[in-house]
Design a protein around this motif. Structure first.
Motif, PDB file in Angstrom:
ATOM      1  N   ASP A 233      59.130  62.095   6.646  1.00  0.00           N
ATOM      2  CA  ASP A 233      58.424  63.376   6.593  1.00  0.00           C
ATOM      3  C   ASP A 233      56.929  63.154   6.810  1.00  0.00           C
ATOM      4  OD1 ASP A 233      57.374  65.862   6.084  1.00  0.00           O
ATOM      5  OD2 ASP A 233      58.361  66.128   4.149  1.00  0.00           O
ATOM      6  N   PHE A 234      56.433  63.580   7.958  1.00  0.00           N
ATOM      7  CA  PHE A 234      55.015  63.391   8.271  1.00  0.00           C
ATOM      8  C   PHE A 234      54.117  64.111   7.274  1.00  0.00           C
ATOM      9  CE2 PHE A 234      51.184  65.033  10.524  1.00  0.00           C
ATOM     10  CZ  PHE A 234      50.518  63.828  10.641  1.00  0.00           C
ATOM     11  N   ALA A 235      54.562  65.250   6.750  1.00  0.00           N
ATOM     12  CA  ALA A 235      53.726  65.993   5.799  1.00  0.00           C
ATOM     13  C   ALA A 235      53.436  65.150   4.560  1.00  0.00           C
ATOM     14  CB  ALA A 235      54.410  67.300   5.410  1.00  0.00           C
ATOM     15  N   ARG A 236      54.420  64.421   4.069  1.00  0.00           N
ATOM     16  CA  ARG A 236      54.207  63.556   2.905  1.00  0.00           C
ATOM     17  C   ARG A 236      53.281  62.389   3.250  1.00  0.00           C
ATOM     18  NH1 ARG A 236      57.278  63.047  -1.505  1.00  0.00           N
ATOM     19  NH2 ARG A 236      57.424  60.775  -1.241  1.00  0.00           N
ATOM     20  N   ILE A 237      53.488  61.835   4.445  1.00  0.00           N
ATOM     21  CA  ILE A 237      52.654  60.703   4.873  1.00  0.00           C
ATOM     22  C   ILE A 237      51.205  61.142   5.045  1.00  0.00           C
ATOM     23  CG2 ILE A 237      52.283  59.023   6.713  1.00  0.00           C
ATOM     24  CD1 ILE A 237      55.351  59.211   7.234  1.00  0.00           C
ATOM     25  N   ARG A 238      51.012  62.299   5.678  1.00  0.00           N
ATOM     26  CA  ARG A 238      49.648  62.794   5.894  1.00  0.00           C
ATOM     27  C   ARG A 238      48.959  63.085   4.561  1.00  0.00           C
ATOM     28  NH1 ARG A 238      47.519  67.914   5.988  1.00  0.00           N
ATOM     29  NH2 ARG A 238      45.496  68.081   7.042  1.00  0.00           N
ATOM     30  N   ASP A 239      49.689  63.654   3.620  1.00  0.00           N
ATOM     31  CA  ASP A 239      49.102  63.919   2.308  1.00  0.00           C
ATOM     32  C   ASP A 239      48.615  62.623   1.665  1.00  0.00           C
ATOM     33  OD1 ASP A 239      48.677  65.621  -0.176  1.00  0.00           O
ATOM     34  OD2 ASP A 239      50.087  64.127  -0.931  1.00  0.00           O
ATOM     35  N   ALA A 240      49.415  61.567   1.784  1.00  0.00           N
ATOM     36  CA  ALA A 240      49.009  60.279   1.218  1.00  0.00           C
ATOM     37  C   ALA A 240      47.796  59.704   1.931  1.00  0.00           C
ATOM     38  CB  ALA A 240      50.175  59.297   1.295  1.00  0.00           C
ATOM     39  N   MET A 241      47.704  59.933   3.244  1.00  0.00           N
ATOM     40  CA  MET A 241      46.589  59.408   4.030  1.00  0.00           C
ATOM     41  C   MET A 241      45.271  60.107   3.718  1.00  0.00           C
ATOM     42  SD  MET A 241      48.447  59.168   7.756  1.00  0.00           S
ATOM     43  CE  MET A 241      46.903  58.762   8.605  1.00  0.00           C
ATOM     44  N   THR A 242      45.331  61.411   3.469  1.00  0.00           N
ATOM     45  CA  THR A 242      44.107  62.212   3.408  1.00  0.00           C
ATOM     46  C   THR A 242      43.643  62.529   1.999  1.00  0.00           C
ATOM     47  OG1 THR A 242      45.431  64.248   3.564  1.00  0.00           O
ATOM     48  CG2 THR A 242      44.624  63.306   5.622  1.00  0.00           C
ATOM     49  N   ARG A 243      44.506  62.412   1.011  1.00  0.00           N
ATOM     50  CA  ARG A 243      44.130  62.828  -0.341  1.00  0.00           C
ATOM     51  C   ARG A 243      43.074  61.891  -0.930  1.00  0.00           C
ATOM     52  NH1 ARG A 243      48.575  63.118  -4.990  1.00  0.00           N
ATOM     53  NH2 ARG A 243      49.792  63.910  -3.203  1.00  0.00           N
ATOM     54  N   ASP A 244      41.880  62.440  -1.145  1.00  0.00           N
ATOM     55  CA  ASP A 244      40.762  61.689  -1.737  1.00  0.00           C
ATOM     56  C   ASP A 244      40.448  60.408  -0.961  1.00  0.00           C
ATOM     57  OD1 ASP A 244      40.562  63.582  -3.791  1.00  0.00           O
ATOM     58  OD2 ASP A 244      42.107  62.557  -4.958  1.00  0.00           O
ATOM     59  N   TYR A 245      40.669  60.464   0.359  1.00  0.00           N
ATOM     60  CA  TYR A 245      40.383  59.279   1.189  1.00  0.00           C
ATOM     61  C   TYR A 245      39.597  59.749   2.409  1.00  0.00           C
ATOM     62  CZ  TYR A 245      41.087  54.697   3.324  1.00  0.00           C
ATOM     63  OH  TYR A 245      40.889  53.448   3.872  1.00  0.00           O
ATOM     64  N   PRO A 246      38.291  59.597   2.387  1.00  0.00           N
ATOM     65  CA  PRO A 246      37.432  60.226   3.404  1.00  0.00           C
ATOM     66  C   PRO A 246      37.683  59.748   4.825  1.00  0.00           C
ATOM     67  CG  PRO A 246      36.169  58.688   2.050  1.00  0.00           C
ATOM     68  CD  PRO A 246      37.500  58.841   1.385  1.00  0.00           C
ATOM     69  N   ARG A 247      38.162  58.520   5.005  1.00  0.00           N
ATOM     70  CA  ARG A 247      38.315  58.013   6.365  1.00  0.00           C
ATOM     71  C   ARG A 247      39.495  58.634   7.111  1.00  0.00           C
ATOM     72  NH1 ARG A 247      35.867  53.924   3.694  1.00  0.00           N
ATOM     73  NH2 ARG A 247      37.744  52.968   2.817  1.00  0.00           N
ATOM     74  N   SER A 248      40.342  59.350   6.406  1.00  0.00           N
ATOM     75  CA  SER A 248      41.437  60.066   7.064  1.00  0.00           C
ATOM     76  C   SER A 248      41.359  61.572   6.838  1.00  0.00           C
ATOM     77  CB  SER A 248      42.792  59.555   6.556  1.00  0.00           C
ATOM     78  OG  SER A 248      42.991  58.197   6.869  1.00  0.00           O
ATOM     79  N   ALA A 249      40.277  62.027   6.248  1.00  0.00           N
ATOM     80  CA  ALA A 249      40.198  63.427   5.816  1.00  0.00           C
ATOM     81  C   ALA A 249      40.271  64.415   6.968  1.00  0.00           C
ATOM     82  CB  ALA A 249      38.915  63.643   5.014  1.00  0.00           C
ATOM     83  N   ASP A 250      39.878  63.992   8.179  1.00  0.00           N
ATOM     84  CA  ASP A 250      39.856  64.930   9.302  1.00  0.00           C
ATOM     85  C   ASP A 250      41.149  64.932  10.105  1.00  0.00           C
ATOM     86  OD1 ASP A 250      39.529  62.402  10.348  1.00  0.00           O
ATOM     87  OD2 ASP A 250      38.074  63.016  11.879  1.00  0.00           O
ATOM     88  N   LEU A 251      42.204  64.261   9.612  1.00  0.00           N
ATOM     89  CA  LEU A 251      43.479  64.288  10.317  1.00  0.00           C
ATOM     90  C   LEU A 251      44.145  65.636  10.091  1.00  0.00           C
ATOM     91  CD1 LEU A 251      45.778  62.911  11.907  1.00  0.00           C
ATOM     92  CD2 LEU A 251      46.680  62.108   9.707  1.00  0.00           C
TER      93      LEU A 251
END
Length: 399
Positions: A233-251
């Motif tokens: 599930d990409f939605a779960r993966i993206r949430d893990a990438m972007t949550r409180d992590y600035p280097r992925s925040a703009d994905l």
């Protein structure tokens, strides 16, 4: 003596998604504004105090401007001559070969040439092919040496115009200092920050902005396909990438990257580079291919020829009535060949006679696809499978 004008601004093409909110915004700042548009029905709608399309926040300032006499809409081209500033807002179309037409804006300027008078400032507001501003300069020079020219590209997103026109920095570009100062003073009526550039810099700044957004959407959609093909599930993966992590925040999330600007402007850059804009071409393949990918995956999971498929949302984006270049319609065409029946609905789109009420689509569909993530669909409770690449329903995006 200085020429006296009836209007501070005439917005040519002022009935459209870019020109109309701009005209209302200027009028709300106390300027005398004329909207000139060849669409008589749109002009009548505006003069009756109604917006010709959905744009939050525009209704009240529109009615105030009309009541005060600061805003009028007309099909009379002669009003161009009695306006101090002429803002031209026309689209740069892409032809059947996916090639942009760089003559669209110069053609309109040429058609208005007989109306231009000394002392005016002409502002090109459209997104243009690089070099168009210089071409218009050469077009005006012989007969209108006393008319200033500037390029000031629009920067708003549909649905946010009445906020962003007053908060985003405005790009102002002109060859002469006088034209640059005049254009800067004009747009300073809307916003506190004006950024000055050379015309060619501003032309590329606008195209780079739209293609950058398009490429980011393509990255998200490519990631979605990779994860989905691996059963994740990409939605779960993206949430893990972007949550409180600035280097992925703009994905961004996955979903249809469409509308009248992003694809077209990426095509313009591809044309500028002679077809060597590899990132842009790759982004177009990914984004335009997403509907086909979804249908292929649906075929693997369901017996499509025996099913009625309902598409929820036909606008190109959420909370919009604009269906121009919407990928929901591409999805509809592909499904029409693959599925038993295809039903479509949208709470905002009003110019598609094939749209059905939501209740009917929900009652008759065996499979649903979220085409545009309108908030109205977020709390739906259904007992059939839903293809939700956006993860609008919060149940994940895995297909």
């Amino acid at each position: 003596m200085a020429r006296q004008f009836d209007f501070d601004i005439c917005v040519v093409g002022g009935g459209g998604h870019v020109g109309f909110p701009l005209a209302v915004a200027f009028a709300s700042r106390g300027l005398r504004v004329c909207i000139y548009d060849i669409n008589a029905a749109v002009v009548e709608t505006i003069n009756l105090g109604r917006a010709p399309f959905l744009e939050p926040g525009v209704a009240e300032p529109l009615q105030d401007a009309l009541a005060s006499g600061r805003l009028v809409a007309t099909t009379d081209r002669a009003q161009v001559s009695v306006s101090e500033n002429v803002v031209i807002v026309v689209g740069t179309p892409v032809d059947q070969y996916l090639s942009p037409d760089p003559e669209a804006v110069p053609r309109v300027v040429g058609e208005l040439s007989d109306l231009l008078v000394p002392g005016q400032l002409v502002v090109l507001r459209s997104t243009v092919f690089p070099g168009v501003t210089r071409r218009v300069e050469k077009l005006l020079a012989p007969d209108h040496p006393d008319v200033d020219l500037a390029f000031c590209p629009e920067r708003i997103a549909e649905g946010r115009a009445m906020t962003e026109l007053f908060t985003l920095p405005q790009l102002v570009a002109a060859r002469s200092e006088q034209a640059r100062k005049r254009a800067g003073a004009l747009f300073a009526r809307l916003t506190d920050v004006v950024i000055e550039l050379e015309p060619e810099e501003a032309e590329l700044a606008k195209l780079f902005t739209n293609s950058w957004r398009y490429i980011k959407f393509a990255a998200a959609n490519q990631y979605y396909m990779i994860a989905n093909d691996l059963g994740l599930d990409f939605a779960r993966i993206r949430d893990a990438m972007t949550r409180d992590y600035p280097r992925s925040a703009d994905l961004p999330g996955a979903g249809f990257a469409a509308g009248p600007c992003l694809f077209k402007d990426t095509m313009q850059l591809a044309s500028v580079t002679g077809g060597s804009f590899a990132l842009g071409h790759s982004a177009m393949l990914v984004n335009e291919g997403l509907p086909d990918y979804l249908v292929r995956r649906m075929e693997q999971e369901h017996d499509l020829p025996s099913l009625t498929v309902g598409i929820l949302g036909m606008a190109f984006k959420a909370e919009s009535d604009d269906r121009r270049s919407s990928l929901s319609y591409r999805l509809k065409r592909v499904l029409a060949f693959r599925a038993g029946r295809v039903l479509t609905t949208d709470p905002y789109v009003a110019d598609d006679p094939e749209l059905l009420p939501l209740e009917q689509v929900l009652a008759e569909a065996d499979l649903l696809v979220v085409g545009a993530p309108h908030a109205a669909y977020r709390d739906l409770v259904v007992d059939v499978p839903v293809v939700d690449v956006w993860n609008l329903l919060g149940e994940g995006s895995l297909l």
